[in-house]
Motif scaffolding. Structure first.
Motif, PDB file in Angstrom:
ATOM      1  N   CYS A   1       0.826  -0.862  -0.406  1.00 36.83           N
ATOM      2  CA  CYS A   1       0.320   0.215   0.229  1.00 36.83           C
ATOM      3  C   CYS A   1       1.039   0.885   0.047  1.00 36.83           C
ATOM      4  O   CYS A   1       1.867   1.791   0.922  1.00 36.83           O
ATOM      5  CB  CYS A   1      -0.708   0.207   1.075  1.00 36.83           C
ATOM      6  SG  CYS A   1      -1.739   1.751   1.442  1.00 36.83           S
TER       7      CYS A   1
ATOM      8  N   GLY B   1      -4.319  -0.631  -0.055  1.00 38.61           N
ATOM      9  CA  GLY B   1      -4.451  -1.877   0.753  1.00 38.61           C
ATOM     10  C   GLY B   1      -5.831  -3.327   0.976  1.00 38.61           C
ATOM     11  O   GLY B   1      -6.312  -2.383   0.390  1.00 38.61           O
TER      12      GLY B   1
ATOM     13  N   CYS C   1      -5.952   6.835   6.100  1.00 34.69           N
ATOM     14  CA  CYS C   1      -6.594   7.199   5.432  1.00 34.69           C
ATOM     15  C   CYS C   1      -8.199   7.240   4.871  1.00 34.69           C
ATOM     16  O   CYS C   1      -8.455   7.649   4.014  1.00 34.69           O
ATOM     17  CB  CYS C   1      -5.777   5.489   4.060  1.00 34.69           C
ATOM     18  SG  CYS C   1      -6.367   4.408   4.607  1.00 34.69           S
TER      19      CYS C   1
ATOM     20  N   CYS D   1      -3.438  -2.145   9.669  1.00 35.02           N
ATOM     21  CA  CYS D   1      -2.705  -0.397   9.798  1.00 35.02           C
ATOM     22  C   CYS D   1      -3.191  -0.037  10.158  1.00 35.02           C
ATOM     23  O   CYS D   1      -3.551   0.523  10.529  1.00 35.02           O
ATOM     24  CB  CYS D   1      -2.740  -0.757   8.250  1.00 35.02           C
ATOM     25  SG  CYS D   1      -1.884   0.861   7.880  1.00 35.02           S
TER      26      CYS D   1
ATOM     27  N   CYS E   1      -4.127  -4.145   5.849  1.00 38.37           N
ATOM     28  CA  CYS E   1      -5.517  -3.045   6.042  1.00 38.37           C
ATOM     29  C   CYS E   1      -5.937  -3.973   7.422  1.00 38.37           C
ATOM     30  O   CYS E   1      -5.245  -2.193   8.309  1.00 38.37           O
ATOM     31  CB  CYS E   1      -6.622  -2.887   6.063  1.00 38.37           C
ATOM     32  SG  CYS E   1      -6.258  -2.384   3.723  1.00 38.37           S
TER      33      CYS E   1
HETATM   34  S1  SF4 Z   1      -5.621   0.806   5.980  1.00 40.30           S
HETATM   35 FE1  SF4 Z   1      -5.498   2.540   4.464  1.00 40.30          FE
HETATM   36  S2  SF4 Z   1      -3.095   3.114   4.809  1.00 40.30           S
HETATM   37 FE2  SF4 Z   1      -3.294   1.033   5.607  1.00 40.30          FE
HETATM   38  S3  SF4 Z   1      -3.179  -0.427   4.211  1.00 40.30           S
HETATM   39 FE3  SF4 Z   1      -5.360  -0.289   4.422  1.00 40.30          FE
HETATM   40  S4  SF4 Z   1      -5.741   1.685   2.433  1.00 40.30           S
HETATM   41 FE4  SF4 Z   1      -3.639   1.649   3.354  1.00 40.30          FE
END
Ligand code: SF4
Length: 894
Positions: A640, A874, A888, A882, A879
Motif C-alpha cells: 500500500c 491495501g 487514509c 495498519c 489493512c
Molecule cells: S488501511 Fe489505508 S493506508 Fe493502511 S494499508 Fe489499508 S489502505 Fe493502506
C-alpha cells in the motif's frame, strides 16, 4: 426604617437577620433607598448561624467530622453492618442526631420504650429489622450523648443563641426567616423579652398584587382550599387579564443541549437589553455546566454561588491520582497521569517538566513497563536520564512520606500534606483557587480531628477522604459578573432584573424523595422531624417569592432524555395548569427555539467544509524520498503506497502501547531469539541426543520468556504454546539436516546497494531470520555452496501460501535473498503455528524473483522522484493491522 428614622443616618445599633447572607447587599440597598439618605451607618446584617458563630463558648465544640469518626469507631466495635460502607452510615447517623437535637427530640433512656415508639411510627409489629434499627440508633445516640466536655455543633449553636438572647439589647429585625427550629423560635421569644423584635414574613395568601394571587392559586397554603378549577375561576373573576403572561415564560427544550442553549441565548438577550443583575437558579447541574461553557464561549463570565463539590475539581483529581500511585503498585497510567497534571512538579520549569514526562512515557512504552516505581527508576537509570531520575526520586520520597499501615485520620492527613510537598503538588495547589481552598479544607479537617486516635488503614482512610471531598463545596470567589448561578434558597430577599430557573423537570424540582438509611417519612413525622412534603412546600414558597419579586422570569426544562419523555416539575405543572384554566394559555414560549440557531456563538476558527471522503493518493516532495529502504519498507510500498508514505516518508508512527498482555508479534520475536540462540550453540541438531535437544530448547525458551512472564503471568500461555511446538520443530530440523541443509546464521543484518534506471543510488537493508547452507557434496560434485533464506512466521501456512500466490505481491523473501548476496537456492517461510511446523516455499526460480524485485524497486523510486502518486490501496489483510487506517480513512471512503 420608620422605627429608626429619628436616629438616621445611624442604624448601627440594630441587627437585621436574613435567611441567607447573599441577601445582605440587597437589604442594605433597600435600607438606603427607604432612608432616602446618600450614606447610612448600616445595621449588623447577618444570618442566625453567622451571628451565633461569633459568640465564644466556654467549652469545646465537637466538629462534625470528629463525631462521624466516633460513630465509625463505635459501629466497628460492635461489628454492626460489617458489609456496609461504615463511613456513609456514620455520616447519616451524625446528620440524624444533629436533626434530633435541632428539633428537640430526646430519645427515651430505655431501649424497649424507643422500640415501641418506632413500632408505632412504622405502624408495624416489632420485627428483627425494626428492633435492630431501633437498637442501633438508640445505642449510638446515647454513646454520643455520653461524650462529656464537648458540645455537639447543634447544641453549641443553641447555647450560643441562648447567650445572645440573655444579653439582648439591640433592636432585632428578622426578615423572611421561615422554617425556624424550635430552638430558634425560643431564641426570638427570649430575645423579645429584653429588646424589641420584629419579624417580617412574606405571605402570598395575603398578597394584594395580582401576581401573588396567581401564585397563591397555584400553590395554596390553607389545608381546606378549593379545587384547582374553582381557584382558576376565582382568579379569572378577580383578574380578567393574566398577570403572568408578560413576566413569566416556560421553555421546554428537546434535549439538555437545547436547554443549555436556551439559557445561553436568553441571558445574552437580557444583557443586551441592559439588565444588570441576572440570576440563573440551578436545579440541574449538568445543564448548568453546559450553559456556563456556552456563556463563556460568548465571553460572558458567570459568578457561581452554588459552587461545585470538591471531588469534581482538578485539584481533588490530582490528590486522587497521587493516592492511586502511592497507595497502589504505581501503575503506569496513574503515574503518567499524575506527572502530566499541571499541579505536579510545579516547582520545575514547565517545558522541562513536560519534556521529561514525555521521555518517561516513551521509555515506559518502549519497554512495556506496567507498574512498580523501582521499575520506572531502573528505566531512567538505564537511559541515564538525570531529570526523569530526579522526578522519580521525588515520587519515591513522597511515597515513603505517605507511608502505609494503620494510623489515625489526622496523621494520615499530615502524611498526605507532607507527601505532596515532595512532588511539588502542594505548591501547585497553593497557586490555584480550588487547590488553595482544598489545602485549607485538609488543614481544617486535620485540626477538627486532632484528638481522634482511631487507627484506620489506607483504604478506609481514602474512603473517608472521598466522602469529605464529595460533601464539601468549592466556590470560585475570583469572578464578579452580572450573571449569577445560584440556588433557590439563596434567592430569598434578593432583587434581580431577570431570573431563569433551569432544570424545572420532575427529576430536579423538587427531585426525588430522599431515601434515608434510618427512619422513613412516617417515623420522621412521628418524631416531629421535618418531612419531605414540608421541604416541597418550602420550595414552593421560595419559588413563589422569586417569581413575585422579579419582572422577567424564564423557567426551562428538558422534555426528553435518551428518547424517553420527562415530566414537567409538578410544581410548575400546577402553575401552568391554573394559568391555562384561567386564561387559556399554558405560558409556553415557542418563539425562542427559532432564535437559538441564529444566536449561537460558534467556537473560534473556520469550520471545516464537509466533503465526501476519498481514497487519498498524495505526491511526495523529492526532498522526502529516502536513500535507504528496509525490507519491510519495500513490502509496505508494494502492499500500500499510502501506508509507505505515512510510515516512511512522513515518519508517522504510533507510540508503542504499554503491553499489559503479550501480543503475537512479541511472541514471534521471542521465538526467533530462542531459535537463533539454540542453533548458534548447536549447529548440528541431528548429532544431539533428542532428549538433550528438547531440554536445551525448553531451557532457552523459559529463560527468554521469564521477564515477560514476570510482568504478566498470562504470558505463560504463550510459552506453553511454543513449548508444544518444540518436538515438531526439532523433527522438522532433523529432516532438513537429513536433506543436506545446515544452519548457517540467524538474525543477520545485511545491506545491498542498488542503482535505479535513472542512475540514483539506493541502499536496501534488512534482517534475515535465518540462513541455511547446503554443501556441494550433498548435491553435485564441484558445485558451489547453496544457501536458503528462511523467515519464521507465526501465521498459518494457508495465509502465507496465499501471500505468495501472486508473484511480486510479497517481496520479503526475494528481498532477503537479494540481501544475502550469495546464490540462494531456496527461500521459504517457516510457519510456526498451533497446528505444527511447515515450510512454505517461494518457488523455484528464486534468482529471477530476486532480480525482479531489484529492478522494480529502482523503477518505483524513479517514478516517485518524477512525482508518481502514492494511493491508498491495501487489501483487507494488509489493512487489518495498519496503524494508518485512521489517516487514509478507509472506513469512510465514498
Ligand atoms: S488501511 Fe489505508 S493506508 Fe493502511 S494499508 Fe489499508 S489502505 Fe493502506
Amino acid at each position: 426604617m420608620d422605627r429608626g428614622r429619628e436616629r438616621l443616618p445611624d442604624l448601627s445599633y440594630a441587627v437585621v437577620l436574613v435567611p441567607d447572607l447573599h441577601a445582605a447587599q440587597d437589604v442594605a440597598e433597600a435600607l438606603r433607598e427607604a432612608a432616602g439618605a446618600p450614606a447610612l451607618l448600616l445595621p449588623r446584617i447577618a444570618t442566625l448561624g453567622q451571628w451565633a458563630a461569633s459568640v465564644p463558648l466556654d467549652r469545646p465544640v465537637a466538629a462534625r467530622a470528629a463525631r462521624e469518626a466516633l460513630l465509625y469507631r463505635e459501629l466497628g466495635k460492635r461489628g454492626w453492618l460489617q458489609s456496609a460502607d461504615l463511613w456513609a452510615v456514620s455520616g447519616e447517623l451524625a446528620g440524624l442526631f444533629d436533626e434530633l437535637t435541632r428539633y428537640n427530640v430526646a430519645l427515651p433512656a430505655n431501649f424497649a420504650q424507643f422500640n415501641r415508639q418506632l413500632e408505632r411510627a412504622y405502624n408495624a409489629r416489632s420485627g428483627d429489622s425494626l428492633t435492630f434499627e431501633a437498637r442501633l440508633v438508640h445505642e449510638l445516640w446515647h454513646v454520643l450523648a455520653r461524650v462529656t466536655g464537648e458540645a455537639d455543633p447543634e447544641a453549641a449553636y443553641q447555647l450560643r443563641l441562648a447567650r445572645i438572647a440573655e444579653n439582648a439589647a439591640a433592636p432585632l429585625f428578622a426578615l423572611g426567616l421561615t422554617r425556624l427550629s424550635p430552638a430558634e423560635e425560643r431564641f426570638l421569644q427570649h430575645y423579645a423579652a429584653r429588646a424589641p423584635v420584629q419579624h417580617f414574613v412574606a405571605d402570598p395568601e395575603l398578597g394584594a398584587s395580582a401576581v401573588e394571587r396567581m401564585l397563591a392559586a397555584a400553590w395554596p397554603r390553607q389545608p381546606d382550599h378549593p379545587g384547582l378549577l374553582d381557584r382558576a375561576r376565582e382568579l379569572k373573576a378577580a383578574h380578567p387579564a393574566s398577570p403572568l403572561t408578560a413576566r413569566l415564560r416556560l421553555i421546554g427544550a428537546a434535549s439538555a443541549d437545547q436547554e443549555a442553549q436556551a439559557v445561553d441565548v436568553t441571558v445574552r438577550e437580557w444583557l443586551l437589553a441592559g439588565k444588570k443583575k441576572i440570576a440563573v437558579v440551578v436545579q440541574d447541574r449538568l445543564v448548568a455546566r453546559r450553559a456556563r461553557a456556552l456563556l463563556e464561549r460568548a465571553q460572558v463570565l458567570v459568578k457561581d454561588e452554588a459552587g461545585w463539590a470538591f471531588s469534581t475539581t482538578s485539584a481533588a483529581t490530582v490528590i486522587g491520582r497521587w493516592l492511586d500511585v502511592a497507595g497502589g503498585d504505581c501503575y503506569h497510567r496513574d503515574l503518567l497521569d499524575l506527572m502530566k497534571s499541571p499541579f505536579a512538579f510545579h516547582d520545575w520549569p514547565r517545558d522541562e517538566r513536560r519534556r521529561s514526562v514525555w521521555r518517561l512515557e516513551r521509555y515506559v512504552r518502549e519497554d512495556s513497563v506496567i507498574a512498580g516505581l523501582s521499575n520506572f527508576i531502573k528505566l531512567a537509570e538505564e537511559r541515564n536520564d538525570a531529570e526523569v531520575r530526579q522526578m522519580l526520586a521525588s515520587i519515591r520520597a513522597g511515597v515513603s512520606a505517605l507511608g502505609r499501615g494503620s494510623r489515625s485520620i489526622p496523621r494520615w492527613l499530615a502524611a498526605l500534606t507532607t507527601s505532596i510537598e515532595h512532588i511539588g503538588v502542594r505548591e501547585g495547589l497553593a497557586a490555584d483557587s480550588a487547590g488553595d481552598q482544598l489545602l485549607d479544607l485538609l488543614a481544617r479537617l486535620g485540626q477538627e480531628l486532632r484528638a481522634d486516635t482511631l487507627g484506620v488503614n489506607f483504604t478506609e482512610w481514602r474512603r473517608w477522604l472521598a466522602r469529605q471531598l464529595e460533601a464539601e463545596t468549592f466556590r470560585d470567589r475570583a469572578i464578579e459578573s452580572p450573571v449569577v448561578f445560584t440556588s433557590l434558597a439563596s434567592t430569598q430577599l434578593r432583587r434581580f432584573d431577570a431570573v431563569m430557573v433551569l432544570g424545572c423537570d420532575a427529576a430536579h424540582l423538587p427531585g426525588p424523595n430522599p431515601v434515608s438509611l434510618f427512619f422513613n417519612q412516617g417515623v420522621r413525622a412521628e418524631l416531629s422531624l421535618p418531612t419531605w412534603p414540608e421541604r416541597v412546600r418550602e420550595l414552593e414558597d421560595q419559588l413563589a417569592q422569586l417569581i413575585a419579586s422579579c419582572g422577567a422570569v424564564v423557567l426551562t426544562w428538558q422534555r426528553a432524555l435518551a428518547g424517553e419523555p420527562i415530566q414537567l416539575s409538578p410544581l410548575v405543572e400546577r402553575l401552568a395548569a391554573v394559568h391555562r384554566l384561567s386564561y387559556d394559555d399554558n405560558l409556553e414560549d415557542q418563539a425562542l427555539a427559532a432564535r437559538l440557531a441564529v444566536a449561537e456563538v460558534r467556537a473560534p476558527g473556520t469550520p471545516a467544509a464537509v466533503e465526501p471522503t476519498r481514497r487519498p493518493a498524495p505526491m511526495t516532495p523529492v526532498a522526502l524520498l529516502p536513500r535507504r529502504i528496509s525490507a519491510s519498507g519495500y513490502n509496505s510500498l508494494v502492499a500500500c503506497p499510502y501506508q509507505f508514505h505515512v510510515r516512511y516518508l512522513l515518519g508517522l508512527a504510533e507510540l508503542d502501547d504499554v503491553q499489559e498482555m503479550i501480543e503475537k508479534k512479541d511472541y514471534g520475536q521471542l521465538v526467533h531469539g530462542v531459535l537463533a540462540a539454540f542453533h548458534r550453540a548447536h549447529p548440528d541438531v541431528s548429532a544431539m541426543d533428542p532428549l538433550v535437544a528438547d531440554r536445551e530448547l525448553h531451557t532457552l525458551s523459559e529463560h527468554a520468556f521469564a521477564p515477560v512472564v514476570a510482568r504478566n503471568y498470562l504470558a505463560q500461555a504463550w510459552l506453553a504454546r511454543w513449548k508444544a511446538l518444540i518436538p515438531a520443530y526439532l523433527d522438522w530440523q532433523r529432516e532438513r539436516e537429513g536433506a543436506g541443509w545446515a544452519w548457517r546464521d540467524g538474525e543477520v543484518e545485511r545491506e545491498a546497494e542498488i542503482t535505479t534506471p535513472q542512475g540514483k543510488p539506493l541502499t536496501l537493508r534488512g534482517r534475515i531470520d535465518r540462513v541455511d547452507v547446503r554443501q556441494p557434496s550433498a548435491v553435485h560434485d564441484e558445485s558451489p555452496s547453496e544457501f536458503a533464506v528462511i523467515d519464521y512466521k507465526t501465521r498459518d501456512p494457508g495465509r502465507l501460501r496465499r501471500s505468495l500466490e501472486l508473484p511480486g505481491e510479497d517481496v520479503q523473501l526475494p528481498v532477503y535473498a537479494l540481501l544475502w548476496g550469495a546464490p540462494v537456492a531456496e527461500a521459504l517461510f517457516l510457519s510456526l503455528e498451533r497446528d505444527g511446523v511447515s515450510a512454505v516455499e517461494l518457488g523455484n526460480d528464486v534468482p529471477a524473483l530476486m532480480e525482479a524485485v531489484r529492478v522494480r524497486l529502482g523503477e518505483l523510486f524513479d517514478a516517485l522522484a518524477a512525482g508518481a502518486r502514492l494511493p491508498a490501496q491495501g487489501v483487507e489483510e494488509t489493512c487489518e493491522y495498519c496503524e494508518a487506517r485512521g489517516l487514509c480513512r478507509r472506513n469512510h471512503w465514498a
